[in-house]
Design an enzyme around this catalytic site. Structure first.
Site, short mmCIF file in Angstrom:
data_model
loop_
_atom_site.label_atom_id
_atom_site.label_comp_id
_atom_site.label_asym_id
_atom_site.label_seq_id
_atom_site.Cartn_x
_atom_site.Cartn_y
_atom_site.Cartn_z
N ASP A 69 0.81 -1.23 0.00
CA ASP A 69 0.00 0.00 0.00
C ASP A 69 0.84 1.27 0.00
OD1 ASP A 69 -2.22 -1.71 0.18
OD2 ASP A 69 -1.98 -1.80 2.34
N LYS A 114 1.76 2.02 -5.14
CA LYS A 114 2.29 1.44 -6.40
C LYS A 114 1.35 1.72 -7.56
CE LYS A 114 2.38 -2.62 -4.41
NZ LYS A 114 2.09 -2.25 -3.01
N GLY A 147 -4.59 -4.36 -3.55
CA GLY A 147 -5.61 -3.31 -3.68
C GLY A 147 -4.89 -2.04 -4.04
N HIS A 148 -5.11 -1.59 -5.27
CA HIS A 148 -4.44 -0.37 -5.73
C HIS A 148 -5.49 0.69 -6.00
CE1 HIS A 148 -1.03 -2.98 -6.25
NE2 HIS A 148 -1.61 -3.65 -7.22
N GLN A 187 1.75 -6.51 -3.48
CA GLN A 187 2.31 -6.62 -2.13
C GLN A 187 3.64 -5.88 -2.06
OE1 GLN A 187 1.01 -9.77 -3.68
NE2 GLN A 187 -0.79 -8.69 -2.99
N LYS A 211 3.15 10.10 -0.31
CA LYS A 211 2.40 10.58 0.85
C LYS A 211 3.17 11.54 1.75
CE LYS A 211 -1.37 7.68 1.32
NZ LYS A 211 -2.24 6.81 2.06
P1 GDP Z 1 -0.75 0.18 -3.57
O1 GDP Z 1 -1.36 -1.07 -3.05
O2 GDP Z 1 0.73 0.25 -3.35
O3 GDP Z 1 -1.11 0.47 -5.01
O4 GDP Z 1 -1.33 1.38 -2.69
P2 GDP Z 1 -2.87 1.60 -2.24
O5 GDP Z 1 -3.61 2.12 -3.40
O6 GDP Z 1 -3.39 0.40 -1.54
O7 GDP Z 1 -2.69 2.71 -1.11
C1 GDP Z 1 -2.10 3.93 -1.39
C2 GDP Z 1 -3.14 5.04 -1.11
O8 GDP Z 1 -2.46 6.28 -1.04
C3 GDP Z 1 -4.17 5.22 -2.20
O9 GDP Z 1 -5.38 5.57 -1.60
C4 GDP Z 1 -3.63 6.35 -3.05
O10 GDP Z 1 -4.64 7.11 -3.70
C5 GDP Z 1 -2.97 7.20 -2.01
N1 GDP Z 1 -1.78 7.92 -2.46
C6 GDP Z 1 -0.79 7.54 -3.30
N2 GDP Z 1 0.17 8.46 -3.36
C7 GDP Z 1 -0.21 9.47 -2.53
C8 GDP Z 1 0.39 10.71 -2.12
O11 GDP Z 1 1.48 11.08 -2.54
N3 GDP Z 1 -0.31 11.46 -1.21
C9 GDP Z 1 -1.53 11.07 -0.70
N4 GDP Z 1 -2.13 11.85 0.19
N5 GDP Z 1 -2.10 9.92 -1.06
C10 GDP Z 1 -1.45 9.12 -1.95
P1 IMO Z 2 -0.94 -4.31 -2.20
O1 IMO Z 2 -0.56 -4.85 -3.54
C1 IMO Z 2 -0.89 -4.86 2.13
C2 IMO Z 2 -1.00 -8.99 3.61
C3 IMO Z 2 -2.25 -9.44 4.34
C4 IMO Z 2 -1.64 -10.45 5.30
C5 IMO Z 2 -0.55 -11.10 4.45
C6 IMO Z 2 -0.96 -12.42 3.80
O2 IMO Z 2 -2.21 -3.55 -2.17
O3 IMO Z 2 0.20 -3.59 -1.55
P2 IMO Z 2 -2.55 -13.05 1.77
O4 IMO Z 2 -4.03 -12.84 1.59
O5 IMO Z 2 -1.72 -12.42 0.71
O6 IMO Z 2 -2.20 -14.49 2.01
O7 IMO Z 2 -2.21 -12.29 3.16
O8 IMO Z 2 -0.23 -10.16 3.44
N1 IMO Z 2 -1.24 -8.42 2.26
C7 IMO Z 2 -1.17 -7.12 1.96
N2 IMO Z 2 -0.94 -6.05 2.75
N3 IMO Z 2 -1.05 -4.68 0.80
C8 IMO Z 2 -1.24 -5.76 -0.01
O9 IMO Z 2 -1.26 -5.66 -1.36
C9 IMO Z 2 -1.36 -7.04 0.57
N4 IMO Z 2 -1.57 -8.28 0.08
C10 IMO Z 2 -1.49 -9.11 1.11
O10 IMO Z 2 -2.85 -8.36 5.03
O11 IMO Z 2 -1.00 -9.79 6.37
MG MG Z 3 -2.82 -1.67 -1.72
#
Ligand code: GDP
Ligand code: IMO
Ligand code: MG
Length: 428
Positions: free
Chosen positions: A13, A16, A40-41, A223, A330
């Protein structure tokens, strides 16, 4: 540019999805090489917000060919749900390619994931419950079902029988669940065959030909490094290789094709699920980061654990992945803090340790050694060049750069597509 890998440097998270989207218009292929719909992106484009799980984030860019490669585990129902949802919002998904060798997540994987977690009790990993671990376990155990199997009914039936033989004993005798019928699984999988057929390809061959032709291929890791099954905080990890090496095995593109490794790293740290997290905060600062950074899981909605930036983790990531560039995200979330602590080393049993300890118990006990940096109060969301940032924000970035083992080439200053400061061209 040839092959570029983009991965997460911490526990996921990091942003990416946004970073991939940033590069989207300049790449020809975006490849998901590991994980499944545990990812989850969130990508924010103008007033539109997209949440992607199984599909690579690059799918949002017109003209890019999105690829689900062999290293991914595919829940076919989720795949079609996501494709339909994007189509309904006007996104063109017709280019998608799915590897014939990718493994399938079935209903029994989801069931086994949930019952095993429940039986682990206090030792729970806190998985996403999507069947990821059991699907990879079957792959390694050589009883997995691959995408190509659904085009041969006899083979499919034999394989499902093989996969269910042991599992049904386990479900019925150990977990007190009902047995899963071979035919219900077979007919469910067969029902997708014709829709899936046009997307299925020898994606390793396609990608290698594309690279030969001078195309740019971006590998998007799901991840992150500390969740990698080999290099993360095992057993509190996911079941795939989320580090840059996974891009090669997970796609059939050789490591010597990869010229750039971009790691996305948050200006602080978050983690979902159980496992060690030295800089975790349990006080108001932790709550501040969670609410200001909106740190709630994109996949499960769980509140994310929050903590300060951990430089040894970033350095470890730089080493394991061969990071050429960091994208720091962030930074805007830290605006308003008087001082910002950064973990520069740990103390383990009273001894200062500079690197992530190899022993899991040491990492569990590691106490962060903090250095404090002065904060800033100016709104930075409009910054587009490094010079636009207040001095204290620039100094914070430069300090992280010096501590983290690679240059910081871009800085996220808000969720939107445009909210980014680029210091060095990520593809040039
Ligand atoms: P991923 O799994 O690595 O793709 O990241 P996620 O989407 O799960 O979580 C990142 C969150 O941060 C999302 O809600 C993005 O919209 C938000 N985000 C990404 N870059 C920035 C940033 O530079 N500033 C802020 N405030 N939010 C950001
Ligand atoms: P993105 O791509 C954050 C964590 C789960 C758990 C562990 C194993 O959005 O960064 P799983 O269901 O993969 O067997 O769970 O990994 N986990 C993540 N945490 N971001 C993710 O993906 C994750 N995908 C799995 O919370 O601790
Ligand atoms: Mg994510």
């Amino acid at each position: 540019m040839p092959a570029i890998v983009l991965i997460g440097a911490q526990w996921g998270d990091e942003g990416k999805g946004k970073a991939t989207d940033l590069l989207g218009s300049r790449v020809d292929y975006v490849v998901k090489f590991n994980g499944g719909n545990n990812a989850g992106h969130t990508v924010v484009i103008g007033s539109e917000k997209y949440a992607l799980h199984l599909l690579p984030s690059g799918i949002l860019t017109d003209g890019v060919v999105p690829v689900i490669a062999n290293g991914v585990v595919v829940d076919i129902e989720v795949l079609f749900d996501e494709l339909e949802a994007l189509t309904a919002r006007g996104v063109d998904v017709s280019n998608l390619l799915v590897s014939a060798n990718a493994h399938i997540i079935t209903q029994y994987h989801r069931t086994v994931d949930r019952v095993t977690e429940r039986f682990l009790g206090k030792r729970q990993i806190g998985t996403t419950g999507r069947g990821i671990g059991p699907a990879y376990a079957d792959k390694i155990n050589r009883v997995g079902i691959r995408i190509q199997d659904i085009f041969d009914e006899n083979i499919l039936r034999q394989k499902v029988e093989g996969a269910l033989e042991q599992k049904n004993h386990l479900l019925v005798k150990v977990y007190n669940r009902r047995a899963i019928g071979v035919e219900e699984i077979v007919s469910d999988l067969l029902s997708y065959a014709e829709r899936l057929r046009p997307m299925v390809a020898d994606t390793g061959l396609v990608l290698n030909k594309a690279l030969e032709a001078g195309k740019t291929v971006l590998f998007e890791g799901g991840q992150a490094t500390m969740l990698d099954v080999d290099h993360g905080t095992y057993p509190f990890v996911t079941s795939s290789n989320a580090t840059s090496g996974g891009a090669a095995t997970g796609s059939g593109v050789a490591p010597n094709r990869i010229e750039r490794v971009i790691a996305v790293v948050k200006a602080y740290t978050t983690r979902v699920g159980a496992g060690p997290f030295p800089t975790e905060l349990f006080d108001d600062s932790g709550e501040y980061l969670r609410s200001k950074g909106f740190e709630f899981g994109t996949t499960t909605g769980r509140p994310r654990r929050t903590g300060w930036y951990d430089a040894p983790v970033a350095r470890y990531s730089a080493r394991v992945n061969g990071v050429t560039d960091f994208v720091l995200t962030k930074l805007d979330v830290l605006t308003g803090l008087t001082t910002i602590p950064v973990c520069v080393a740990y103390e383990v049993d009273g001894v200062r340790v500079e690197e992530v300890p190899v022993s899991q118990s040491d990492f569990h006990h590691a106490v962060p050694v903090y250095e404090e940096f002065p904060g800033w109060s100016e709104d930075i969301t409009g910054a587009r060049t490094f010079e636009d940032l207040p001095k204290n924000a620039r100094d914070y970035v430069l300090a992280l750069e010096a501590l983290s083992g690679s240059r910081i080439s871009a800085i996220g200053v808000g969720p939107g597509r445009e909210a980014i400061v680029v210091r060095h061209d990520l593809l040039g």
